[in-house]
Design an enzyme around this catalytic site. Structure first.
Site, PDB file in Angstrom:
ATOM      1  N   PRO A 149     -22.464  -3.433  12.810  1.00  0.00           N
ATOM      2  CA  PRO A 149     -22.325  -2.519  13.937  1.00  0.00           C
ATOM      3  C   PRO A 149     -23.349  -1.380  13.873  1.00  0.00           C
ATOM      4  CG  PRO A 149     -20.196  -2.919  12.930  1.00  0.00           C
ATOM      5  CD  PRO A 149     -21.232  -3.497  12.020  1.00  0.00           C
ATOM      6  N   TYR A 150     -23.886  -1.098  15.036  1.00  0.00           N
ATOM      7  CA  TYR A 150     -24.786   0.046  15.210  1.00  0.00           C
ATOM      8  C   TYR A 150     -24.173   0.901  16.310  1.00  0.00           C
ATOM      9  CZ  TYR A 150     -28.687   2.758  17.025  1.00  0.00           C
ATOM     10  OH  TYR A 150     -29.473   3.777  17.475  1.00  0.00           O
TER      11      TYR A 150
END
Length: 67
Positions: free
Chosen positions: A2-3
């Site tokens: 996840p970013y």
């Protein structure tokens, strides 16, 4: 991996940013089962004169609210 990109107007303290990073990380771990070491979070602070809201620059909008 996840970013997360968090965009806020300038002025948050380091402690507030740390709390955001911790809370977002904890949520991704709890809700999606992600590993903390795979989570990347970027906080971008934007000057109020560079952010628009309700048809106005944010600094102008805030000034009008104080009147």
């Amino acid at each position: 991996m996840p970013y997360v990109n968090i965009q806020i107007t300038a002025g948050a303290t380091r402690a507030q940013k740390e709390a955001l990073v911790k809370d977002v990380t904890d949520s991704l771990v709890r809700v999606l089962g992600k590993k903390p070491e795979h989570i990347h979070i970027v906080i971008q602070e934007i000057k109020e004169e560079d952010w628009g809201y309700s048809g106005l620059l944010t600094d102008t909008w805030k000034q009008q609210q104080q009147q």
